[in-house]
Scaffold this motif. Structure first.
Motif, PDB file in Angstrom:
ATOM      1  N   TYR A  20       7.459 -45.236   3.324  1.00 41.63           N
ATOM      2  CA  TYR A  20       7.200 -46.002   4.539  1.00 41.63           C
ATOM      3  C   TYR A  20       8.038 -45.487   5.711  1.00 41.63           C
ATOM      4  O   TYR A  20       7.593 -45.530   6.868  1.00 41.63           O
ATOM      5  N   ALA A  67       0.792 -58.980  -2.960  1.00 41.27           N
ATOM      6  CA  ALA A  67       1.575 -57.786  -3.263  1.00 41.27           C
ATOM      7  C   ALA A  67       0.701 -56.697  -3.862  1.00 41.27           C
ATOM      8  O   ALA A  67       0.869 -55.502  -3.573  1.00 41.27           O
ATOM      9  N   LYS A  69      -2.479 -56.307  -3.221  1.00 36.93           N
ATOM     10  CA  LYS A  69      -3.287 -55.800  -2.107  1.00 36.93           C
ATOM     11  C   LYS A  69      -2.532 -54.703  -1.370  1.00 36.93           C
ATOM     12  O   LYS A  69      -3.106 -53.671  -0.992  1.00 36.93           O
ATOM     13  N   ASN A  70      -1.225 -54.906  -1.165  1.00 40.53           N
ATOM     14  CA  ASN A  70      -0.416 -53.883  -0.498  1.00 40.53           C
ATOM     15  C   ASN A  70      -0.338 -52.605  -1.330  1.00 40.53           C
ATOM     16  O   ASN A  70      -0.399 -51.488  -0.793  1.00 40.53           O
ATOM     17  N   THR A  71      -0.216 -52.758  -2.663  1.00 41.34           N
ATOM     18  CA  THR A  71      -0.173 -51.586  -3.531  1.00 41.34           C
ATOM     19  C   THR A  71      -1.481 -50.807  -3.464  1.00 41.34           C
ATOM     20  O   THR A  71      -1.484 -49.567  -3.445  1.00 41.34           O
ATOM     21  N   THR A  73      -3.399 -50.592  -0.926  1.00 39.54           N
ATOM     22  CA  THR A  73      -3.364 -49.853   0.343  1.00 39.54           C
ATOM     23  C   THR A  73      -2.537 -48.584   0.209  1.00 39.54           C
ATOM     24  O   THR A  73      -2.923 -47.517   0.702  1.00 39.54           O
ATOM     25  N   ASN A 454       4.535 -54.218  -7.963  1.00 39.00           N
ATOM     26  CA  ASN A 454       3.943 -54.653  -6.693  1.00 39.00           C
ATOM     27  C   ASN A 454       4.988 -55.260  -5.764  1.00 39.00           C
ATOM     28  O   ASN A 454       5.003 -54.992  -4.560  1.00 39.00           O
ATOM     29  N   LEU A 458       6.009 -53.858  -2.041  1.00 40.45           N
ATOM     30  CA  LEU A 458       5.812 -54.711  -0.867  1.00 40.45           C
ATOM     31  C   LEU A 458       7.133 -54.986  -0.156  1.00 40.45           C
ATOM     32  O   LEU A 458       7.205 -54.944   1.080  1.00 40.45           O
ATOM     33  N   LYS A 461       8.140 -52.131   2.022  1.00 48.59           N
ATOM     34  CA  LYS A 461       7.383 -52.099   3.282  1.00 48.59           C
ATOM     35  C   LYS A 461       7.897 -53.144   4.260  1.00 48.59           C
ATOM     36  O   LYS A 461       8.060 -52.872   5.454  1.00 48.59           O
ATOM     37  N   ASP A 465       9.418 -52.362   7.927  1.00 46.17           N
ATOM     38  CA  ASP A 465       8.780 -52.992   9.092  1.00 46.17           C
ATOM     39  C   ASP A 465       9.781 -53.838   9.869  1.00 46.17           C
ATOM     40  O   ASP A 465       9.768 -53.861  11.117  1.00 46.17           O
TER      41      ASP A 465
END
Length: 474
Positions: A20, A67, A69-71, A73, A454, A458, A461, A465
């Protein structure tokens, strides 16, 4: 404005953090330091010439939740979509537990809830229905066992939650925090007044896209890759290794930290680096040693997070020998077994069985909170003892008496943190020290706010961020 980043620890948290960071053009230098000679932490796959794939650590990644869903991506960003394989559908019927010298299916459908089946003495529809009507109670935290017993009943706590806790973190459900291990269940009661009603609301995700949508539509429960979870590690290492801003130092087992006005200097055999921001992705116990001279109070708090040893033993037998098509089974702590449970690898990912012969592969999990009770000091244990224990479980629990044609034992010392009741307060104390001392650091990894692959990805990230937002990095 921060430009030089140091990441301590090359497990999945560290690798995801570096990934990231590489997506931020303004960052000019990223240094990754790891104590081992290979990156990836506990995620490791052995690939045999015949095509068989055995996992040393995690065997799969869950495909449900934010979590996950982020993986998905991340997987899309790495271009690994075609390498994915879901857990075989016939394993998703439910889970098994070993109780009273036999394997029993746990309820997985509404029809199961209205039946009485061993070890339960009443249909589970009754405690589930009562939970929806039960008033919430004000509690800052409690054990997982106490929470489920209070909201549902003792049998669900003993025969579902207890073995599930052993499967998730190799821990004792009477010690493990519901708030930290299963925060969605904890907050479901707080926000919606009911765990059942709250989890249903929280699970609603009407607009997934990409791989997340595919996983939902095809009802994946978990997934791996054609060549094992090592695929994710290899791709991450390849990606970050191709970025000229990234320098990787491996086999650095004597890392030292010093701090001046909140900024860290990281010293290692390969040199030293001043970190505008330090991402600590090592276990709390290891970080405690590094922080002992820098911030003794933080070092002491880090030791409040216990950690457990786990051993896995994968056995391969000729022929198809499993009587149940399932993900595996877990053993409630009441059964006093040296085994936590068993993963049915051949059922979950038959693609990993390889070629040439029909085979049965299972992985026996041992130790955890009960390691010293059943196996003694991890530094003095004999590896053969674990293979013998796994073979005994195959014989006594599964009726498999054949001699294995291959076995792989993995001793994983200090691999799973134990989120005991009050764990969230420990994390809050650590964050307070960091804020009060204005330390330029982030705490990442499984020691703090999520054990799963996961969660680790997450949280990496989120930390990157947050740094971008707070420091206004372009």
């Amino acid at each position: 404005m921060p430009r030089s980043m140091v990441v301590l620890g090359g497990g999945i948290s560290g690798l995801a953090t570096v990934f990231y960071l590489t997506r931020i053009p303004a960052i000019r230098r990223i240094t990754l330091v790891d104590k081992k000679a290979r990156l990836g932490g506990w995620i490791q796959s052995t690939r045999y010439p015949c095509g068989t794939v055995d996992e040393h650590g995690p065997h799969s990644i869950r495909s449900v939740g934010p979590a996950a869903k982020n993986t998905f991506t991340l997987i899309e960003q790495l271009g690994l979509e075609k390498e994915l394989i879901p857990v075989a559908p016939n394993t998703l019927r439910g889970r098994l537990i070993y109780y009273d010298n036999g394997l029993h299916w746990l309820p997985s459908t509404f029809g199961d809830l209205v039946k009485i089946r061993k070890p339960f003495t009443v249909p589970l529809i009754f405690p589930v229905a009562r939970e929806i009507l039960r008033k919430p109670e004000a509690s800052e935290d409690e054990s997982l066992h106490s929470f489920v017993r209070r909201r549902f009943n003792a049998q669900l706590a003993d025969y579902v939650i207890d073995p599930m806790c052993r499967g998730i973190c190799a821990g004792d459900s009477k010690e493990i925090s519901v708030r930290s291990l299963l925060p969605q269940a904890f907050h479901a009661e707080k926000i919606y007044g009911s765990v059942v009603r709250g989890l249903q609301k929280m699970s609603e995700n009407p607009n997934p896209t990409g791989l997340a949508k595919r996983a939902r539509d095809e009802k994946w429960g978990a997934f791996s890759f054609q060549q094992g979870l090592q695929t994710l590690i290899d791709k991450l290492v390849e990606h970050i290794g191709n970025d000229p801003r990234v320098t990787i130092y491996e086999n650095e087992d004597k890392v030292q930290l010093s701090e001046d006005n909140g900024t860290f200097t990281v010293r290692y055999a390969g040199g030293e680096t001043v970190a505008d921001h330090l991402f600590a992705c090592v276990p709390a116990k290891a970080l405690s040693r590094m922080m002992s001279r820098v911030e003794p109070s933080m070092s002491t708090v880090l030791l409040e997070i216990p950690i457990a040893h786990v051993v896995s033993c994968t056995l391969e037998f000729p022929g198809h020998l499993l009587k149940h098509r399932a993900f595996g089974y877990l053993v409630p702590s009441s059964q006093k077994s040296r085994v936590l449970g068993m993963i049915f690898d051949s059922c979950c990912f038959p693609q990993h069985d390889g070629q040439f012969i029909k085979k049965t592969r299972v992985t026996c999990l041992m130790g955890g909170r009960w390691f010293s009770e059943y196996f003694g000091d991890i530094k003095q244990t004999n590896e053969a003892l674990f293979a013998e224990t796994a073979l005994e479980a195959c014989r006594d629990h599964l009726g498999i008496t054949a001699k294995p044609i291959r076995d792989l034992t993995n001793i994983l010392p200090n691999c799973i943190p134990q989120y005991q009741v009050g764990h969230y307060k420990t994390v809050e104390k650590l964050k307070s020290i960091i804020a009060e001392r204005k330390l330029q650091m982030s705490l990442l990894g499984s020691s703090y706010e999520g054990l799963s692959v996961n969660d680790c990805i997450l949280n990496a990230k989120i930390a990157v961020d947050r740094l971008v937002e707070e420091q206004k990095i372009n």
